[in-house]
Design an enzyme around this catalytic site. Structure first.
Site, mmCIF file in Angstrom:
data_model
loop_
_atom_site.group_PDB
_atom_site.id
_atom_site.type_symbol
_atom_site.label_atom_id
_atom_site.label_comp_id
_atom_site.label_asym_id
_atom_site.label_seq_id
_atom_site.Cartn_x
_atom_site.Cartn_y
_atom_site.Cartn_z
ATOM 1 N N HIS B 313 68.969 -25.645 26.663
ATOM 2 C CA HIS B 313 69.279 -24.479 27.502
ATOM 3 C C HIS B 313 68.765 -24.714 28.918
ATOM 4 O O HIS B 313 69.367 -24.251 29.883
ATOM 5 C CB HIS B 313 68.639 -23.219 26.913
ATOM 6 C CG HIS B 313 68.848 -21.997 27.764
ATOM 7 N ND1 HIS B 313 70.086 -21.400 27.875
ATOM 8 C CD2 HIS B 313 68.009 -21.282 28.572
ATOM 9 C CE1 HIS B 313 69.995 -20.362 28.703
ATOM 10 N NE2 HIS B 313 68.755 -20.272 29.139
ATOM 11 N N LYS B 345 73.011 -28.265 32.912
ATOM 12 C CA LYS B 345 72.914 -27.287 34.009
ATOM 13 C C LYS B 345 72.512 -27.956 35.318
ATOM 14 O O LYS B 345 72.676 -27.370 36.389
ATOM 15 C CB LYS B 345 71.927 -26.180 33.642
ATOM 16 C CG LYS B 345 72.461 -25.230 32.558
ATOM 17 C CD LYS B 345 71.555 -24.027 32.377
ATOM 18 C CE LYS B 345 72.039 -23.083 31.284
ATOM 19 N NZ LYS B 345 71.749 -23.573 29.917
ATOM 20 N N HIS B 350 73.532 -22.629 36.364
ATOM 21 C CA HIS B 350 73.375 -21.806 35.167
ATOM 22 C C HIS B 350 74.484 -20.747 35.121
ATOM 23 O O HIS B 350 74.547 -19.860 35.972
ATOM 24 C CB HIS B 350 71.991 -21.150 35.194
ATOM 25 C CG HIS B 350 71.671 -20.333 33.982
ATOM 26 N ND1 HIS B 350 72.447 -20.354 32.842
ATOM 27 C CD2 HIS B 350 70.647 -19.471 33.731
ATOM 28 C CE1 HIS B 350 71.923 -19.527 31.948
ATOM 29 N NE2 HIS B 350 70.834 -18.982 32.464
#
Lengths: 122, 423
Positions: B313, B345, B350
């Protein structure tokens, strides 16, 4: 009535992407304050908003053409049209009046009634 | 009877690193960034000056009638009317996915096809409309002000356009949303309720949707696009916002095979857990995310050593990346294994609620084509990552299993396990 300056500002804010004829009719209205230009703007907006735009231009269709049954206008399309017309011409149409609208002529006449000083000559 | 298996059988992209499958693949291979300078307020110098921009579209106008988009898409006016700007991105991504997956109008409108969406709504249109209402003292209320701005706006519009008769659901777990949507979509198919679930995430990029994160100092203040988004780097100072839209369709495997759809990857399980810590800050030890990963592995009947690549993430915030590093150590370092790890990312920025869909779609491409994308822009790896195998270049490698992490505000953590269908 609207000034030419206001008309240019409103075109930039509200009519971007609309057909050229609608913008031209709106500018013509700002200069002449005439019913013909006003009607062109109103039918032009409606024509642009309809999910299934009719093959014939709305301005050439009979005034008795029904908004819902013949043109397939739903309540959100009606409110979008009214919202834009109110903004462009600085008028206010009441909910009770909108509920009674049935045909193209009804819509045009309601808007005319809010602009009593417009010229009816061509 | 054996449980239905679930595959990813269609992809569509409108992202900062490309508006097609091939351009996205090329950017992931060459580590080409989608981040560039942006003026959130024209002519005003602000502390945040970069974003993952969407190219080829002009959605600056507050009116749909003023937008332009790349060639190859034809939309009826009534489809665009009252859509938010990112609705256009979502339409284009979904059109790509529909063509890629060869979904007919009949299949789309079948009651066996569901639609799960997520977005933050349209803060830009909302601000514009609220100003109109307040300035006119309540006299000017935009008719579609609600349906075009609230968080469910993508599901409202796409469900109508594609005549969806299966479940229509919106997710609002912030940056975990679309990974959650994929997870619950997987469950729907496993439970036999639907044959396929379309998952779409979409977000705006700009002052209202992006710069607002500066309030909590979550955004990078670097003006150099290369230095601004660098997950796991020692000097990282915040995330870079992006938007766009990504659409996937997940489908019951036999149904997808029978109709000749492309099969990118199989979803084998997922897990989720909460941090119970803070509305906006990750648990410093990453316990929630570690639990989500454990549950995903257990649901997939796998041990940690089966995972060969983790798409993290990691958004490039100091606290968030550290939290994920600790979570990854709990699962992998403790088990004595070192799967390749990266955060895409660094390239995209993001994508908030759409990031899970976007990165799962990247993983699907990687699995089907035998590569793993590198974690770009790292100059000095943060020591918090000691023991983790953060790969900095894209590698030719065919992992059998991939784990995809997502975390969102409120401490929502989600992990998804994907399996290769190639080997």
């Amino acid at each position: 009535m609207i000034t030419l300056e206001e008309a240019h500002k409103n075109i930039k804010e509200s009519l971007v992407g609309f057909p050229k004829e609608v913008m031209e009719a709106y500018l013509a209205f700002a200069t002449k304050a005439d019913m013909e230009s006003l009607d062109k703007v109103v039918t032009g907006i409606l024509q642009f908003y309809l999910a299934k735009a009719p093959k014939t231009a709305l301005s050439d269709m009979a005034g008795t053409t029904r908004l819902r049954e013949d043109l397939g206008m739903d309540s959100l399309t009606m409110m979008d049209t009214v919202f834009l017309v109110e903004g462009l011409f600085s008028i206010k149409l009441e909910d009770e009046e909108l509920a009674k609208l049935s045909t193209l002529d009804d819509l045009r006449q309601l808007i005319h009634s809010r602009l009593p000083s417009i010229s009816k000559t061509k | 009877m054996s449980q239905p298996r679930v595959v990813i059988s269609g992809l569509g992209f409108v992202t900062s690193i490309g508006n097609s499958k091939s351009s996205v693949r090329d950017s992931l291979h060459s580590l080409k960034t989608g981040i560039e300078p942006i003026e959130f307020i024209p002519g005003v110098k602000l502390p945040v000056s970069v974003a993952g921009t969407i190219k080829g579209f002009d959605t600056q106008s507050m009116s749909w009638a003023g937008w332009t988009w790349p060639e190859g898409y034809t939309f009826a006016r009534d489809v665009l009317r009252n859509m938010p700007p990112h609705g256009l991105y979502a339409l284009c991504a979904t059109e790509q996915m529909v063509a890629d997956s060869k979904l007919s109008p009949e299949l789309l409108s079948s009651d066996e096809t569901a639609l799960f969406c997520s977005s933050a709504g349209s803060p830009k249109l909302l601000a514009h409309y609220l100003h109109q209402i307040v300035d006119s003292k309540g006299q000017r209320v935009p008719p579609a002000g609600v349906v075009s701005t609230i968080a469910g706006t993508l599901n409202f519009h796409l469900a109508a356009h594609y005549h969806i008769h299966g479940a229509v659901v919106g997710f609002s777990s912030a940056c975990a949303s679309t990974t959650q949507a994929l997870g619950y979509g997987f469950d729907e198919i496993r439970l036999g309720r639907h044959k396929r679930v379309i998952v779409v995430g979409g977000e705006e990029v700009g002052l209202e949707a992006t710069y607002t994160f500066h309030g909590m100092r979550a955004l990078s203040r670097q003006s150099d696009p290369i230095k601004a988004s660098r997950p796991f780097d020692k000097q990282r100072d915040g995330f870079v916002g992006t938007g766009g839209s990504v659409a996937l369709v997940i489908e019951e495997r036999e149904t997808a095979l029978k109709r000749g759809a492309p099969i990118y990857a199989e979803i084998v399980g997922w897990g989720q857990a909460g941090d119970g810590h803070n509305p906006a800050i990750s648990d410093p030890e990453g316990n929630g995310l570690a639990t989500a990963m454990k549950r995903a592995l257990r649901a997939s009947q796998l041990e940690a050593n089966a995972i060969e690549y983790v798409n993290a993430h990691a958004t490039s915030t100091p606290a968030g990346d550290a939290s994920e590093a600790y979570a990854l150590k709990q699962i992998f370092t403790r088990a004595g294994v070192t799967p390749k790890i990266s955060s895409t990312k660094a390239l995209t920025g993001h994508g908030l609620s759409m990031s899970g869909a976007m990165e799962t779609a990247f993983c699907a491409l990687a699995l089907s084509e035998g590569f793993v994308p590198g974690s770009a822009h790292i100059t000095e790896l943060d020591s918090v990552c000691d023991g983790l195998n953060i790969i900095q270049k894209t590698e030719r490698f065919s992992p059998r299993y991939i784990l995809k992490n997502s975390s969102g505000f409120g401490g929502s953590n989600v992990s998804l396990v994907l399996r290769s269908v190639v080997n």
